[in-house]
Write a protein that holds these residues in place. Sequence first.
Motif, PDB file in Angstrom:
ATOM      1  N   GLY A 241       0.844  -0.924   0.306  1.00 20.62           N
ATOM      2  CA  GLY A 241      -0.111  -0.415  -0.107  1.00 20.62           C
ATOM      3  C   GLY A 241       0.773   1.311   0.156  1.00 20.62           C
ATOM      4  N   ARG A 242       0.127   2.387   0.169  1.00 17.63           N
ATOM      5  CA  ARG A 242       0.376   3.726   0.203  1.00 17.63           C
ATOM      6  C   ARG A 242       1.380   4.256   1.551  1.00 17.63           C
ATOM      7  NH1 ARG A 242      -1.761   7.361  -2.730  1.00 17.63           N
ATOM      8  NH2 ARG A 242       0.456   8.828  -3.165  1.00 17.63           N
ATOM      9  N   VAL A 243       0.167   3.418   2.644  1.00 13.08           N
ATOM     10  CA  VAL A 243       1.266   4.634   3.613  1.00 13.08           C
ATOM     11  C   VAL A 243       1.810   4.578   3.966  1.00 13.08           C
ATOM     12  CG1 VAL A 243       0.037   3.977   6.691  1.00 13.08           C
ATOM     13  CG2 VAL A 243      -1.275   2.598   3.947  1.00 13.08           C
ATOM     14  N   PHE A 244       2.862   3.973   4.468  1.00  7.68           N
ATOM     15  CA  PHE A 244       4.112   5.145   4.829  1.00  7.68           C
ATOM     16  C   PHE A 244       4.669   5.828   3.858  1.00  7.68           C
ATOM     17  CE2 PHE A 244       4.638   0.391   6.026  1.00  7.68           C
ATOM     18  CZ  PHE A 244       4.534   0.295   7.782  1.00  7.68           C
TER      19      PHE A 244
ATOM     20  N   PHE B  62       0.898   0.322  12.159  1.00  8.41           N
ATOM     21  CA  PHE B  62       0.944   2.123  12.112  1.00  8.41           C
ATOM     22  C   PHE B  62      -0.154   1.463  10.603  1.00  8.41           C
ATOM     23  CE2 PHE B  62       1.678   5.304   9.251  1.00  8.41           C
ATOM     24  CZ  PHE B  62       1.746   6.220  10.217  1.00  8.41           C
ATOM     25  N   PHE B  63       0.201   0.229   9.719  1.00 12.83           N
ATOM     26  CA  PHE B  63      -0.053   0.131   8.323  1.00 12.83           C
ATOM     27  C   PHE B  63      -1.365  -0.239   8.792  1.00 12.83           C
ATOM     28  CE2 PHE B  63      -1.077  -2.277   4.802  1.00 12.83           C
ATOM     29  CZ  PHE B  63      -1.177  -1.266   3.716  1.00 12.83           C
ATOM     30  N   GLU B  64      -2.218  -0.972   9.449  1.00 13.26           N
ATOM     31  CA  GLU B  64      -3.567  -1.657  10.196  1.00 13.26           C
ATOM     32  C   GLU B  64      -3.996  -0.637  10.612  1.00 13.26           C
ATOM     33  OE1 GLU B  64      -4.647  -4.278   9.392  1.00 13.26           O
ATOM     34  OE2 GLU B  64      -2.777  -6.083   9.525  1.00 13.26           O
ATOM     35  N   ARG B  65      -3.726   0.698  10.612  1.00 15.17           N
ATOM     36  CA  ARG B  65      -4.526   1.448  11.683  1.00 15.17           C
ATOM     37  C   ARG B  65      -4.687   2.954  10.401  1.00 15.17           C
ATOM     38  NH1 ARG B  65      -2.146   6.364  15.413  1.00 15.17           N
ATOM     39  NH2 ARG B  65      -3.794   8.450  14.883  1.00 15.17           N
ATOM     40  N   TRP B  66      -3.748   2.533   9.274  1.00 11.36           N
ATOM     41  CA  TRP B  66      -4.263   4.132   8.139  1.00 11.36           C
ATOM     42  C   TRP B  66      -4.672   3.383   7.228  1.00 11.36           C
ATOM     43  CZ3 TRP B  66      -5.016   8.580   9.660  1.00 11.36           C
ATOM     44  CH2 TRP B  66      -3.971   9.070  10.965  1.00 11.36           C
TER      45      TRP B  66
ATOM     46  N   ALA C 146      -0.146  12.055  13.058  1.00 11.24           N
ATOM     47  CA  ALA C 146       0.849  10.279  12.479  1.00 11.24           C
ATOM     48  C   ALA C 146       2.146  10.786  11.918  1.00 11.24           C
ATOM     49  CB  ALA C 146      -0.266   9.691  11.834  1.00 11.24           C
ATOM     50  N   ARG C 147       2.453  12.041  10.774  1.00  9.78           N
ATOM     51  CA  ARG C 147       3.516  12.198  10.659  1.00  9.78           C
ATOM     52  C   ARG C 147       4.247  11.893  11.930  1.00  9.78           C
ATOM     53  NH1 ARG C 147       5.303  16.766   6.765  1.00  9.78           N
ATOM     54  NH2 ARG C 147       7.651  16.776   5.963  1.00  9.78           N
ATOM     55  N   ALA C 148       4.660  12.801  12.875  1.00  6.84           N
ATOM     56  CA  ALA C 148       5.415  12.495  13.221  1.00  6.84           C
ATOM     57  C   ALA C 148       5.625  11.677  14.343  1.00  6.84           C
ATOM     58  CB  ALA C 148       5.198  14.016  14.577  1.00  6.84           C
ATOM     59  N   ASP C 149       4.392  10.788  14.062  1.00  7.11           N
ATOM     60  CA  ASP C 149       5.183   9.345  14.384  1.00  7.11           C
ATOM     61  C   ASP C 149       5.926   8.564  14.204  1.00  7.11           C
ATOM     62  OD1 ASP C 149       3.685  10.240  16.963  1.00  7.11           O
ATOM     63  OD2 ASP C 149       1.432   8.777  16.378  1.00  7.11           O
ATOM     64  N   LEU C 150       5.472   8.730  13.070  1.00  9.32           N
ATOM     65  CA  LEU C 150       6.488   7.645  12.200  1.00  9.32           C
ATOM     66  C   LEU C 150       8.192   7.893  12.043  1.00  9.32           C
ATOM     67  CD1 LEU C 150       6.724   6.039   9.819  1.00  9.32           C
ATOM     68  CD2 LEU C 150       6.447   6.951   8.417  1.00  9.32           C
ATOM     69  N   GLU C 151       8.294   9.384  12.061  1.00  7.10           N
ATOM     70  CA  GLU C 151      10.253   9.449  12.240  1.00  7.10           C
ATOM     71  C   GLU C 151      10.188   9.309  13.650  1.00  7.10           C
ATOM     72  OE1 GLU C 151       9.554  13.455  11.406  1.00  7.10           O
ATOM     73  OE2 GLU C 151       8.625  14.223   9.304  1.00  7.10           O
ATOM     74  N   ALA C 152       8.828   9.625  14.441  1.00  8.58           N
ATOM     75  CA  ALA C 152      10.205   9.299  15.834  1.00  8.58           C
ATOM     76  C   ALA C 152      10.410   7.954  15.533  1.00  8.58           C
ATOM     77  CB  ALA C 152       9.219   9.522  16.955  1.00  8.58           C
ATOM     78  N   ALA C 153       9.337   7.116  15.462  1.00  8.94           N
ATOM     79  CA  ALA C 153       9.693   5.607  15.425  1.00  8.94           C
ATOM     80  C   ALA C 153      10.320   4.919  14.665  1.00  8.94           C
ATOM     81  CB  ALA C 153       8.176   4.739  15.034  1.00  8.94           C
ATOM     82  N   ARG C 154      11.204   6.065  13.372  1.00 13.86           N
ATOM     83  CA  ARG C 154      12.167   5.452  12.706  1.00 13.86           C
ATOM     84  C   ARG C 154      13.171   5.545  13.890  1.00 13.86           C
ATOM     85  NH1 ARG C 154      12.111   8.608   6.995  1.00 13.86           N
ATOM     86  NH2 ARG C 154      14.022   7.150   6.195  1.00 13.86           N
ATOM     87  N   ARG C 155      13.373   6.770  14.233  1.00 13.77           N
ATOM     88  CA  ARG C 155      14.588   7.579  14.821  1.00 13.77           C
ATOM     89  C   ARG C 155      14.529   6.294  15.698  1.00 13.77           C
ATOM     90  NH1 ARG C 155      12.138  12.310  14.316  1.00 13.77           N
ATOM     91  NH2 ARG C 155      11.753  12.265  16.750  1.00 13.77           N
ATOM     92  N   ASP C 156      13.973   5.573  16.737  1.00 11.09           N
ATOM     93  CA  ASP C 156      13.575   5.183  18.369  1.00 11.09           C
ATOM     94  C   ASP C 156      13.603   3.203  18.321  1.00 11.09           C
ATOM     95  OD1 ASP C 156      13.568   7.207  19.480  1.00 11.09           O
ATOM     96  OD2 ASP C 156      11.470   7.345  19.748  1.00 11.09           O
TER      97      ASP C 156
ATOM     98  N   PHE D  58       9.800  -0.852  15.771  1.00  7.77           N
ATOM     99  CA  PHE D  58       9.094  -1.331  13.782  1.00  7.77           C
ATOM    100  C   PHE D  58       7.485  -1.617  14.192  1.00  7.77           C
ATOM    101  CE2 PHE D  58      13.502  -1.626  13.661  1.00  7.77           C
ATOM    102  CZ  PHE D  58      13.749  -0.579  12.706  1.00  7.77           C
ATOM    103  N   ASP D  59       6.339  -1.255  15.272  1.00  3.24           N
ATOM    104  CA  ASP D  59       5.498  -1.431  14.961  1.00  3.24           C
ATOM    105  C   ASP D  59       4.643  -0.643  14.916  1.00  3.24           C
ATOM    106  OD1 ASP D  59       5.053  -3.632  16.449  1.00  3.24           O
ATOM    107  OD2 ASP D  59       5.254  -3.211  18.182  1.00  3.24           O
ATOM    108  N   THR D  60       5.968   0.979  14.254  1.00  6.40           N
ATOM    109  CA  THR D  60       5.108   1.916  13.195  1.00  6.40           C
ATOM    110  C   THR D  60       6.338   1.896  12.247  1.00  6.40           C
ATOM    111  OG1 THR D  60       4.119   3.503  15.689  1.00  6.40           O
ATOM    112  CG2 THR D  60       5.129   4.226  13.769  1.00  6.40           C
ATOM    113  N   ALA D  61       7.144   2.447  12.520  1.00  5.96           N
ATOM    114  CA  ALA D  61       8.235   1.934  11.376  1.00  5.96           C
ATOM    115  C   ALA D  61       8.310   1.268  10.774  1.00  5.96           C
ATOM    116  CB  ALA D  61       9.447   2.373  12.110  1.00  5.96           C
ATOM    117  N   TYR D  62       8.570   0.897   9.072  1.00  6.76           N
ATOM    118  CA  TYR D  62       8.303   0.298   8.379  1.00  6.76           C
ATOM    119  C   TYR D  62       9.693  -0.357   7.582  1.00  6.76           C
ATOM    120  CZ  TYR D  62      10.877   4.015   5.747  1.00  6.76           C
ATOM    121  OH  TYR D  62      11.420   5.411   5.687  1.00  6.76           O
TER     122      TYR D  62
END
Length: 316
Positions: A223-226, A247-251, A264-274, A277-281
């Motif tokens: 999909g295009r979520v990320f 994150f994918f399932e939610r959106w 949501a954008r900020a959440d993904l950015e933070a998850a990538r840093r941290d 992978f329940d949020t980051a891709y």
Amino acid sequence: MRTWLTERFDLTVPLVGAPMAGVGAGRLAAAVSAAGALGMFGVPATATAEWIGEQASVAAATGRPYGIGLMAWALPGNPAQLQAVLDARPAVVSVSFGPYERYVGELRRAGITVVTQAGTTEEALAAERAGVDAVVARGAEGGGHGRADVATLPLLEGVLDAVRVPVLAAGGVATARGLAAVLAAGAEGAWAGTAFMGCEETTISPAARRRLLEAAETDTAYGRVFDVAQRLGWPVEYGGRALRNAFFERWAGREDELAADESARADLEAARRDEDFDTAYIYVGQGVGLVREPRTAADVVAAFAGAEKLLARFAR
């Protein structure tokens, strides 16, 4: 296993390590090429010309042919990328996903073999008309970005019947069995990314590697979520296949809402840093269930070489 691919680039295995932007840089490309296949590295949309030059130097250090992958949609906003690739003069350039046609002639005049990825037979025919040297028939099983309209096997069959240029097969080819299958069908080689995701030469973190090594064949989603969450300019027809997560399932199915949700954008950015992978891709294909342990790129290429023994069964 002598094919157009092995003859053109003096390979021992008819295999290309896919140019996985953000995963495979110069070190992985060099390792794949040194092992007898054709290594590539992918150029992220925001990569600088200096970064391309640095990674090209690493990839070229073995003295073996290597390739670079470009995203056509990103080049108008970062034209220095094309010049950096021309300066590096790799053996192969893959330019795909967007209006790539304008770049084919210039790359070929520089003596570079040009390929593009096609997700439908019509895209493959258009690529042949554009003058590419070869087409990569990329099926829906593939990891990362591309179309999800047709699975690899029916796509490969259709493309082989439709075009005269050499064809490589991508999407779900993760072992010697997959390589043998596409060679038997008439492909000149395989284009594999997920098979190399567990390699120590990638740029992914240990935490991401553990996650993908634990994944099963049913654990990916397309999909295009990320992309929407990151506000990336990918053309809408090219979604991405990644490990399914919360994150994918939610959106999924709510992309218009996601495009306006800054939290949501900020959440993904933070998850990538941290490395959450329940949020980051983690972009990966359906062959991920076949990637079960950490290996070197040389180990992976050697395992793919087992296709020769499988194909020999039919030569008796």
